[in-house]
Write an enzyme that holds these catalytic residues in place. Structure first.
Site, PDB file in Angstrom:
ATOM      1  N   GLU A  94      -9.858   2.481  -5.427  1.00 16.64           N
ATOM      2  CA  GLU A  94      -9.475   3.833  -5.024  1.00 16.64           C
ATOM      3  C   GLU A  94      -8.259   4.357  -5.795  1.00 16.64           C
ATOM      4  O   GLU A  94      -7.216   4.644  -5.217  1.00 16.64           O
ATOM      5  CB  GLU A  94      -9.219   3.859  -3.515  1.00 16.64           C
ATOM      6  CG  GLU A  94     -10.477   3.523  -2.722  1.00 16.64           C
ATOM      7  CD  GLU A  94     -10.243   3.454  -1.227  1.00 16.64           C
ATOM      8  OE1 GLU A  94     -11.162   3.767  -0.462  1.00 16.64           O
ATOM      9  OE2 GLU A  94      -9.131   3.074  -0.812  1.00 16.64           O
TER      10      GLU A  94
ATOM     11  N   ASP B 178       0.854  -1.180   0.000  1.00 11.10           N
ATOM     12  CA  ASP B 178       0.000   0.000   0.000  1.00 11.10           C
ATOM     13  C   ASP B 178       0.896   1.238   0.000  1.00 11.10           C
ATOM     14  O   ASP B 178       2.133   1.120  -0.065  1.00 11.10           O
ATOM     15  CB  ASP B 178      -0.950   0.001   1.210  1.00 11.10           C
ATOM     16  CG  ASP B 178      -2.303   0.609   0.872  1.00 11.10           C
ATOM     17  OD1 ASP B 178      -2.345   1.819   0.546  1.00 11.10           O
ATOM     18  OD2 ASP B 178      -3.314  -0.114   0.904  1.00 11.10           O
TER      19      ASP B 178
ATOM     20  N   HIS C 256      -2.913   3.079  -4.587  1.00 13.30           N
ATOM     21  CA  HIS C 256      -2.306   2.606  -3.335  1.00 13.30           C
ATOM     22  C   HIS C 256      -0.866   2.140  -3.562  1.00 13.30           C
ATOM     23  O   HIS C 256      -0.463   1.080  -3.088  1.00 13.30           O
ATOM     24  CB  HIS C 256      -3.141   1.482  -2.726  1.00 13.30           C
ATOM     25  CG  HIS C 256      -4.448   1.955  -2.163  1.00 13.30           C
ATOM     26  ND1 HIS C 256      -4.559   2.647  -0.982  1.00 13.30           N
ATOM     27  CD2 HIS C 256      -5.719   1.856  -2.647  1.00 13.30           C
ATOM     28  CE1 HIS C 256      -5.834   2.938  -0.746  1.00 13.30           C
ATOM     29  NE2 HIS C 256      -6.559   2.477  -1.753  1.00 13.30           N
TER      30      HIS C 256
END
Length: 751
Positions: A520, A379, A450
């Protein structure tokens, strides 16, 4: 996923951190159901997939009468999870009358009721049956395929009891007899599993006739797309869903009196049911224990039940009293799981979890009959897996200078540098340890969002024509980060090299799926990047969403060519999964609610249900200021117990694609093992029962019975050293006064 901020319902919120971007989930037009709240659903699911065609017509016919709150967990009726399989012919003799010793609403009969969690499919205890006592004379008679189970029995229960549990047979002393039963049924066939005389029954029939090898490891998810099969039944598609939830795969409802004793079934009893690979039958009488598994996994899960029946002291690492009497109540437990994917996601990227803590979590998962560990390994805040051809991923990407303390809007910082990573040998050890416990490990390498930790290590991976990527460091706060991978061939080749090493570390036979994240991914840098815009025009994908879909499709096909299946968060729907953009084998982790999972399932893709509003265990467990760093909606133990993975009204063909469910533990506000324990337990016990047991509709579930059984389970968690949240609220040392969270008031939306 940034899951410190659930948090669709909240809007962007204050964010003083450099590099933070508005949460893209709050923006309009980002694909199905991106509004303020996902719905409740975890999906269990791995397990072999059976071809694309529908299975046998299982029909809604009711099975033997069972109390709605009984161990079988279902009030029988149309669409019931316990509708009989085809082998229970119409007009066959029903089981004996209900045993008066059975406690309605309990996991089992009164003499067999040590608070079993998850609740078994069926349990019986004959009146005056007595008990079996383990002592120094007790031997373990391990048949073919059970050596691994016997080894676990000696090293775990043997350590707790102080008993040798030496190898032997009944001729050597009272025996614990371990066997594997082919799933052919009485008079059945290995291929179909359903043929047999009237009155025989399949408990999750499996299409195999040979006892599995003792080194078989977990029952793996099938590499081919298709209909989900019960882990106890790889040859048997799931039954259609009903308004009260999905029906289980073809499984006989085994009421009181249907279990076989050590000497075999009585003349009046129906034939012994065949067992699928994760199913088992545990029979105890005064002379010993017989555990028959449909495969090595079934034998292992049966031992977890035996351990619970021995009491909380059996969960310790050494005997408390060598004079203790280790008694097991006589009776029969017949059991098998509802879903093949019963998962837990651990985020080890935000806060690193040392290897020994991961191994401990695997033991805790096994104790709850969970069988998939999803490891979130990369991440913005850290890269946690050694990649030998790209050493800076861990040398640089594995460490950050400091960490936000609390929610990202908090003014507080922990100035201690944080980091760590797993060497490749560590990963091999984790995967092997999991396989010994019949748990699959699914690695997640997050792309194309990420990814700041990777870009900090190798700046050429970022959008160098938009920002100075050499100035980036591993991110030290939480939220959705604008720094994403560039859509270039250089990036594709780099990550192909990463995935080549990942595939070597996670063999297909135990880890068929590879998770690529896909969630995302803000598009601001791509919109501003001449390179990205030229790529959109070259590929003809229309816009930035199309570019992300192209990125995901590339790795979907790359993995499929190597015999693996891609799985990603439900954002991979954006850009055309439902129109066939991805291979048939691609699967979806539905985290924003039911909607993404429904869309994927209706398009013929397998789904794991893990809605944040229901099974994100980083969400707070109670209202009020005592909860440490409170995040998200209140999700109590009872709330998790009422979670239903398959949405009502989902058509049978689509419901067959729900592999199962998964609870997710995002660690932005969990800096150590004690915080992970607090957020995860006891709610994971409720989740485990939802994933394993055949429960009635949420409003019909026996909350009081479950809470009563939890009384015994808290003692087990104490013995295991789990720092769970007490029912009355956190201990003083579990609180974090003054540290900002981000609670969301009101009930979560059901979307």
């Amino acid at each position: 996923m940034t899951h410190d901020d659930p948090y669709t319902a909240l809007g962007p919120g204050p964010d003083p951190a450099q590099g933070s971007a508005p949460d893209p989930r709050s923006a309009p037009g980002l694909g199905p159901n991106l509004g303020p709240g996902p719905g409740p659903d975890l999906g269990p699911g791995s397990g072999p997939n059976v071809g694309p065609g529908p299975g046998p017509n299982l029909g809604p016919a009711p099975g033997p009468a069972l109390d709605p709150g009984s161990a079988s967990g279902s009030a029988l009726g149309p669409g019931s999870d316990l509708a009989p399989g085809p082998a229970l012919a119409a007009g066959s003799a029903p089981g004996p009358a209900p045993d008066p010793n059975l406690d309605p609403g309990s996991a089992s009969g009164s003499a067999l009721d040590p608070g079993l969690i998850p609740a078994p499919l069926a349990a019986e205890t004959p009146a005056g049956a007595g008990e079996f006592v383990l002592d120094e004379r007790t031997v373990v008679d391990a048949g073919p395929g059970t050596a691994g189970a016997a080894r676990w029995l000696r090293t775990t229960i043997g350590a707790a009891t102080g008993l040798p549990l030496a190898p032997g047979t009944a001729a050597d002393g009272p025996a614990i007899r371990l066997r594997i039963a082919p799933a052919t049924g009485a008079g059945g066939t290995a291929e179909g599993g359903h043929a047999g005389p009237a009155g025989s029954a399949d408990l999750g029939s499996a299409a195999h006739a040979e006892p599995a090898s003792e080194s078989a490891g977990p029952v793996p998810v099938g590499l081919g797309p298709g209909r989900c099969a019960d882990p106890g039944s790889p040859g048997d598609p799931a039954q259609p869903a009903s308004a009260s939830g999905p029906a289980a795969p073809a499984t006989a409802a085994l009421g009181p009196g249907r279990g076989a004793g050590l000497a075999g079934p009585t003349p009046s009893a129906p034939a012994t049911p065949a067992l699928g690979p994760e199913a088992y039958r545990l029979t105890v009488d005064r002379n010993g224990v017989e555990l028959v598994g449909g495969g090595p996994a079934g034998a292992f899960w049966g031992l977890q039940t035996l351990r619970q029946m021995l009491g909380a002291a059996a969960f310790r690492k050494a005997p408390l009293d060598r004079a203790r009497r280790w008694a097991v109540p006589a009776g029969t437990v017949t059991d098998g799981p509802r879903f093949p994917w019963r998962g837990l996601m651990l985020d080890v990227a935000r806060h690193f979890m040392p290897k020994d803590d991961v191994l401990r979590q695997l033991d805790l998962m096994a104790a709850h009959k969970l069988n998939v560990l999803h490891l979130h390994l990369t991440d913005d805040q850290g890269w946690r897996i050694e990649i030998k051809r790209h050493p800076r991923l861990t040398e640089v990407g594995g460490w950050r200078a400091r960490s936000k303390w609390g929610h990202r809007a908090s003014p507080l910082w922990d100035e201690t540098p944080h980091g760590g990573y797993y060497t490749q040998d560590d990963i091999r050890e984790i995967v092997g340890y999991a396989a010994d416990r019949h748990i699959s490990v699914v690695p997640e390498i997050d792309v194309p969002g990420h990814s700041q930790a990777a870009i900090a290590a190798y700046p050429e991976l970022g959008n160098t024509d938009v920002i100075d990527t050499t100035a980036l460091s591993v991110w030290d706060t939480w939220g959705v980060n604008p720094n994403v991978l560039a859509p270039t061939d250089t990036v594709l080749r780099f990550y192909e090299g990463v995935f080549e090493e990942v595939l070597d570390l996670f063999p297909a036979e135990v880890s068929p799926f590879v998770h690529i994240g896909g969630d995302e991914c803000p598009k601001d840098q791509w919109k501003a990047s001449p390179t990205a815009q030229a790529r959109i025009e070259e590929l003809g994908v229309g816009d930035e969403d199309g570019l992300q879909a192209w990125f995901v499709r590339h790795f979907d096909r790359w993995l499929a060519a190597r015999g693996r299946r891609l799985i990603g968060w439900d954002e991979i729907l954006e850009g055309g999964l439902a129109e066939g953009g991805l291979t048939d084998g691609a699967a979806v982790s539905s985290w924003r609610g039911y909607a993404g999972g429904i869309t994927a399932a209706e398009a013929g893709h397998d789904v794991v249900m893990c809605p944040e509003q229901q099974v994100y265990l980083d969400h707070r467990q109670a209202p009020g200021e005592d909860e440490p760093m409170p995040i998200g909606y209140v999700r109590t133990l009872d709330d998790v117990y009422r979670f239903e993975p398959v949405p009502p009204g989902l058509a049978p063909d689509a419901a067959a694609h729900v592999l199962g469910t998964q609870a997710n533990v995002w660690t932005e506000v969990m800096a150590d093992r004690a915080r992970v324990d607090y957020q995860t337990y006891p709610r994971l016990a409720a989740f485990a029962e939802v994933a394993w047991s055949r429960l009635p509709a949420p409003e019909e579930r026996d909350q009081a019975g479950f809470e009563r059984r939890m009384t015994a389970h808290y003692a087990r968690l104490d013995a295991l050293g789990v720092a769970y949240r007490p029912p009355a609220g956190p201990h003083p040392w579990q609180r974090r006064p003054g540290v900002l969270g981000r609670p969301i008031e009101g009930p979560p939306p059901n979307v």
